[in-house]
Design a protein around this motif. Structure first.
Motif, PDB file in Angstrom:
ATOM      1  N   LEU A 139      -3.354 -31.146  20.342  1.00  0.00           N
ATOM      2  CA  LEU A 139      -4.231 -29.999  20.060  1.00  0.00           C
ATOM      3  C   LEU A 139      -5.277 -29.820  21.160  1.00  0.00           C
ATOM      4  O   LEU A 139      -5.518 -28.708  21.643  1.00  0.00           O
ATOM      5  CB  LEU A 139      -4.903 -30.181  18.706  1.00  0.00           C
ATOM      6  N   ALA A 140      -5.903 -30.928  21.568  1.00  0.00           N
ATOM      7  CA  ALA A 140      -6.923 -30.846  22.620  1.00  0.00           C
ATOM      8  C   ALA A 140      -6.310 -30.365  23.939  1.00  0.00           C
ATOM      9  O   ALA A 140      -6.905 -29.543  24.648  1.00  0.00           O
ATOM     10  CB  ALA A 140      -7.587 -32.211  22.810  1.00  0.00           C
ATOM     11  N   SER A 141      -5.114 -30.847  24.253  1.00  0.00           N
ATOM     12  CA  SER A 141      -4.449 -30.444  25.491  1.00  0.00           C
ATOM     13  C   SER A 141      -4.023 -28.983  25.431  1.00  0.00           C
ATOM     14  O   SER A 141      -4.087 -28.259  26.437  1.00  0.00           O
ATOM     15  CB  SER A 141      -3.236 -31.340  25.748  1.00  0.00           C
ATOM     16  N   ALA A 142      -3.594 -28.540  24.240  1.00  0.00           N
ATOM     17  CA  ALA A 142      -3.204 -27.139  24.078  1.00  0.00           C
ATOM     18  C   ALA A 142      -4.401 -26.215  24.280  1.00  0.00           C
ATOM     19  O   ALA A 142      -4.287 -25.156  24.915  1.00  0.00           O
ATOM     20  CB  ALA A 142      -2.590 -26.922  22.695  1.00  0.00           C
ATOM     21  N   VAL A 143      -5.552 -26.612  23.758  1.00  0.00           N
ATOM     22  CA  VAL A 143      -6.772 -25.828  23.964  1.00  0.00           C
ATOM     23  C   VAL A 143      -7.053 -25.701  25.460  1.00  0.00           C
ATOM     24  O   VAL A 143      -7.347 -24.616  25.982  1.00  0.00           O
ATOM     25  CB  VAL A 143      -7.963 -26.478  23.241  1.00  0.00           C
ATOM     26  N   SER A 144      -6.948 -26.814  26.170  1.00  0.00           N
ATOM     27  CA  SER A 144      -7.175 -26.809  27.607  1.00  0.00           C
ATOM     28  C   SER A 144      -6.184 -25.899  28.319  1.00  0.00           C
ATOM     29  O   SER A 144      -6.557 -25.131  29.213  1.00  0.00           O
ATOM     30  CB  SER A 144      -7.057 -28.235  28.160  1.00  0.00           C
ATOM     31  N   GLY A 145      -4.912 -25.963  27.919  1.00  0.00           N
ATOM     32  CA  GLY A 145      -3.893 -25.116  28.542  1.00  0.00           C
ATOM     33  C   GLY A 145      -4.150 -23.637  28.345  1.00  0.00           C
ATOM     34  O   GLY A 145      -4.001 -22.835  29.282  1.00  0.00           O
ATOM     35  N   VAL A 146      -4.549 -23.259  27.127  1.00  0.00           N
ATOM     36  CA  VAL A 146      -4.852 -21.852  26.849  1.00  0.00           C
ATOM     37  C   VAL A 146      -6.023 -21.380  27.720  1.00  0.00           C
ATOM     38  O   VAL A 146      -6.002 -20.276  28.285  1.00  0.00           O
ATOM     39  CB  VAL A 146      -5.163 -21.655  25.350  1.00  0.00           C
ATOM     40  N   VAL A 153     -13.368 -29.107  31.123  1.00  0.00           N
ATOM     41  CA  VAL A 153     -14.505 -29.036  30.194  1.00  0.00           C
ATOM     42  C   VAL A 153     -14.015 -28.704  28.783  1.00  0.00           C
ATOM     43  O   VAL A 153     -14.454 -29.309  27.790  1.00  0.00           O
ATOM     44  CB  VAL A 153     -15.528 -27.986  30.668  1.00  0.00           C
ATOM     45  N   ALA A 154     -13.089 -27.750  28.686  1.00  0.00           N
ATOM     46  CA  ALA A 154     -12.542 -27.384  27.380  1.00  0.00           C
ATOM     47  C   ALA A 154     -11.841 -28.572  26.727  1.00  0.00           C
ATOM     48  O   ALA A 154     -11.961 -28.793  25.507  1.00  0.00           O
ATOM     49  CB  ALA A 154     -11.569 -26.219  27.537  1.00  0.00           C
ATOM     50  N   TYR A 155     -11.132 -29.354  27.533  1.00  0.00           N
ATOM     51  CA  TYR A 155     -10.426 -30.520  26.988  1.00  0.00           C
ATOM     52  C   TYR A 155     -11.414 -31.553  26.462  1.00  0.00           C
ATOM     53  O   TYR A 155     -11.223 -32.105  25.358  1.00  0.00           O
ATOM     54  CB  TYR A 155      -9.542 -31.133  28.073  1.00  0.00           C
ATOM     55  N   VAL A 156     -12.456 -31.837  27.229  1.00  0.00           N
ATOM     56  CA  VAL A 156     -13.438 -32.835  26.794  1.00  0.00           C
ATOM     57  C   VAL A 156     -14.129 -32.389  25.505  1.00  0.00           C
ATOM     58  O   VAL A 156     -14.322 -33.187  24.574  1.00  0.00           O
ATOM     59  CB  VAL A 156     -14.467 -33.091  27.909  1.00  0.00           C
ATOM     60  N   ILE A 157     -14.494 -31.107  25.435  1.00  0.00           N
ATOM     61  CA  ILE A 157     -15.138 -30.596  24.213  1.00  0.00           C
ATOM     62  C   ILE A 157     -14.194 -30.703  23.027  1.00  0.00           C
ATOM     63  O   ILE A 157     -14.577 -31.171  21.938  1.00  0.00           O
ATOM     64  CB  ILE A 157     -15.596 -29.137  24.415  1.00  0.00           C
ATOM     65  N   ALA A 158     -12.945 -30.270  23.217  1.00  0.00           N
ATOM     66  CA  ALA A 158     -11.963 -30.355  22.126  1.00  0.00           C
ATOM     67  C   ALA A 158     -11.720 -31.803  21.722  1.00  0.00           C
ATOM     68  O   ALA A 158     -11.592 -32.119  20.524  1.00  0.00           O
ATOM     69  CB  ALA A 158     -10.651 -29.694  22.564  1.00  0.00           C
ATOM     70  N   ALA A 159     -11.676 -32.707  22.700  1.00  0.00           N
ATOM     71  CA  ALA A 159     -11.453 -34.124  22.397  1.00  0.00           C
ATOM     72  C   ALA A 159     -12.595 -34.699  21.574  1.00  0.00           C
ATOM     73  O   ALA A 159     -12.378 -35.486  20.642  1.00  0.00           O
ATOM     74  CB  ALA A 159     -11.284 -34.911  23.700  1.00  0.00           C
ATOM     75  N   ARG A 160     -13.812 -34.309  21.895  1.00  0.00           N
ATOM     76  CA  ARG A 160     -14.960 -34.789  21.119  1.00  0.00           C
ATOM     77  C   ARG A 160     -14.910 -34.261  19.689  1.00  0.00           C
ATOM     78  O   ARG A 160     -15.168 -34.994  18.730  1.00  0.00           O
ATOM     79  CB  ARG A 160     -16.261 -34.364  21.790  1.00  0.00           C
ATOM     80  N   LEU A 161     -14.587 -32.973  19.551  1.00  0.00           N
ATOM     81  CA  LEU A 161     -14.513 -32.393  18.211  1.00  0.00           C
ATOM     82  C   LEU A 161     -13.401 -33.030  17.390  1.00  0.00           C
ATOM     83  O   LEU A 161     -13.520 -33.180  16.168  1.00  0.00           O
ATOM     84  CB  LEU A 161     -14.284 -30.881  18.317  1.00  0.00           C
ATOM     85  N   LEU A 162     -12.305 -33.414  18.052  1.00  0.00           N
ATOM     86  CA  LEU A 162     -11.168 -34.024  17.366  1.00  0.00           C
ATOM     87  C   LEU A 162     -11.273 -35.544  17.290  1.00  0.00           C
ATOM     88  O   LEU A 162     -10.348 -36.215  16.830  1.00  0.00           O
ATOM     89  CB  LEU A 162      -9.865 -33.626  18.081  1.00  0.00           C
TER      90      LEU A 162
END
Length: 553
Positions: free
Chosen positions: A486-493, A528-537
């Motif tokens: 999920l975190a990687s997908a957010v980063s990809g988008v 940055v998006a990946y790190v934020i998503a990773a923290r949230l997840l």
């Protein structure tokens, strides 16, 4: 205090891995520059493929002769000798080095003699027709000049594995930089003397060019091996030739090495098939006047795909394998599984988002890094091949990590049986997919076949290892993988959105400069998006990795 934990005070896995990763980053970057210089100087068609294969085959032959044994058997055996021998394993190491150097020397001489036979194995039969006589003669000469690399590759790995077993991981990761620098100077000298080739260059090389390219490449590997010698002395190792091979446990090492040798043979059969398919693309393109995407394009994309593996996976598991070997020797499989899974998670939180980013920006990457000299006009085929390799970025590392569990447990037979299925998948997929491909699509389909093969290999390997040490993919691990995806997908988008935004404002990435700008912007925002998503997840491994990078690990 637990004896295994005492062997790695503080947080040595992250610290040792980061030291090696820094060295590997510079090594991979300079290695890619070297590979790019080959293509800048020689193009991407038949002449480039002749040199690429000639300069690659020594590494292949080294792996076939001894590399598998040196790389996957020696460290566990050296660790055991250091633990149980009264001299800390020095005598055992001296015997191994002596025997290894003798084998390498004999093998190198034999390989130089049988060069014409090897050429017929590695190149498509079309190279041996009258039309390509000049290219064929250059292939023979370059292979002979490059073949002594077999000896120096082996010497480098022998020295490096002794250092690794003694906890000195950095030198082996930094030493290849010297090879890349020497080889880069050789290629710059070639460009200065002979100029850059056209993308479709053919007709072979002059005798002086063959000497410069062949012997210059070999000099780089020799320097790479030589720089490790002072570090061995600093680690307390003094080499003395020893020929008393009987009755000292080398038979056990050789027995383990037999299965590794069979593993390598199967792997090299795959390499031969893939190489012949790739060079067939170049000879066919040369005859028809079409765009080639053969061995050189495949090699460039493959090296790019291997950068994350070399920087992250190899660094982490080089630091981990001594501990895994120690735990396996004491049959502490529960702890071994915990260490293995922990290292896997550490690797995956870095590898997966990188693979996603490369899949989203592969064409930009190709434009930014290969829009020069003999590569001009070939960036689209390189970009497609880079994208095709992205699944293998993750799958190859997963397979590599899983096999370390077997090797730590002194099991080299199981990896061999797994490799048979992997090789069959790769060969069948490569032959089928390339049979329908145009000459400019061959490298791309070979990359797809490579990923399929490692998917099959990993499924088999993880199942077999789980049966031995306990389930690897437990519910917590599956939950981790879902959150990582999920975190990687957010980063990809986000990355794709940045690329689209670049198109909207007129930064399309059609030139190298624009591609660099767009890569930097989209990569930074995506990270940055990946790190934020990773923290949230709640991907704790990402936080741990960032702390280690900042020096707080």
């Amino acid at each position: 205090m637990n004896k295994h934990r005492a062997e790695r005070p503080g947080n040595p896995l992250l610290n040792a891995s980061l030291v090696m990763a820094v060295g590997t980053i510079f090594s991979r970057l300079t290695g890619f520059v070297k590979t790019a210089l080959v293509a800048v100087a020689l193009g991407v068609s038949i002449n480039a493929d002749v040199f690429t294969v000639a300069n690659t085959v020594p590494n292949t032959m080294y792996i076939l002769v001894a590399g598998g044994v040196f790389n996957v058997v020696l460290v566990p055996q050296l660790v055991r000798a250091m633990k149980h021998d009264s001299d800390g394993g020095d005598a055992y190491a001296n015997r191994v080095v002596t025997l290894g150097l003798l084998v390498l020397l004999v093998a190198t001489v034999v390989l130089v003699v049988v060069t014409p036979f090897l050429a017929r194995l590695l190149f498509d039969p079309s190279l041996f027709t009258a039309e390509f006589s000049a290219e064929r003669d250059s292939a023979y000469a370059l292979m002979r000049y490059c073949m002594p690399q077999v000896f120096f590759y082996g010497a480098f790995v022998l020295c490096g594995q002794i250092l690794n077993a003694r906890g000195r991981f950095g030198p082996m990761m930094w030493a290849p930089i010297t090879n890349n620098l020497v080889s880069g100077l050789v290629l710059l000298s070639y460009i200065a003397v002979y100029g850059s080739s056209e993308p479709d260059a053919s007709g072979g090389f002059s005798n002086s060019a063959e000497l410069l390219l062949g012997l210059g490449s070999t000099l780089g590997i020799a320097v790479q091996a030589a720089v490790l010698i002072p570090y061995l002395r600093k680690a307390g190792f003094r080499y003395r030739m020893r020929f008393d091979f009987r009755g000292v446990g080398l038979g056990h090492t050789i027995k383990l090495g037999v299965w590794t040798l069979l593993f390598v043979i199967v792997n090299q059969i795959t390499y031969i098939v893939v190489n012949r398919l790739a060079t067939a693309s170049s000879t066919e393109a040369s005859s028809e006047g079409t765009q080639a995407a053969g061995a050189t394009v495949y090699q460039i994309a493959f090296l790019i795909s291997q950068v994350p593996h070399g920087i992250i996976t190899v660094s982490v598991f080089t630091a981990t394998i001594p501990l895994l070997s120690s735990l396996a020797a004491d049959r502490e499989y529960v702890r071994m599984r915990g260490e293995l899974v922990g290292a896997m998670r550490m690797v995956l939180v870095a590898i997966v988002p990188i693979a996603v980013a490369v899949a989203c920006t592969g064409q930009l990457l190709a434009t930014a890094m290969t829009s020069y000299g003999g590569l001009t006009g070939s960036t689209h085929v390189i970009g497609k091949t880079i994208i095709a390799f992205t699944p293998a970025m993750v799958l190859f590392s997963l397979q590599y990590m899983t096999l370390r569990g077997f090797y730590a447990d002194e099991d080299t037979r199981t990896p061999f049986t797994i490799q048979i299925w992997l090789a069959l998948t790769n060969i069948v997929a490569a032959v089928v997919l390339t049979s329908f491909a145009r000459t400019d699509q061959v490298a791309m389909y070979l990359a797809v076949s490579y990923g399929l093969a490692y998917f099959v290999g990993f499924l088999i390997a993880s199942t077999k290892l789980s049966n031995r040490i306990g389930a690897i993919f437990t519910p917590p691990m599956l939950g981790f993988l879902l959150r990582l995806a999920l975190a990687s997908a957010v980063s990809g988008v986000v990355i794709l959105g940045c690329v689209r935004l670049g198109d909207e404002v007129g930064v399309s990435g059609d030139s190298a400069r624009a591609a660099f700008v767009l890569l930097g912007f989209s990569g930074a925002v995506g990270a940055v998006a990946y790190v934020i998503a990773a923290r949230l997840l709640r991907l704790r491994e990402v936080t741990g990795l960032l702390r280690a990078i900042r020096g707080r690990g």
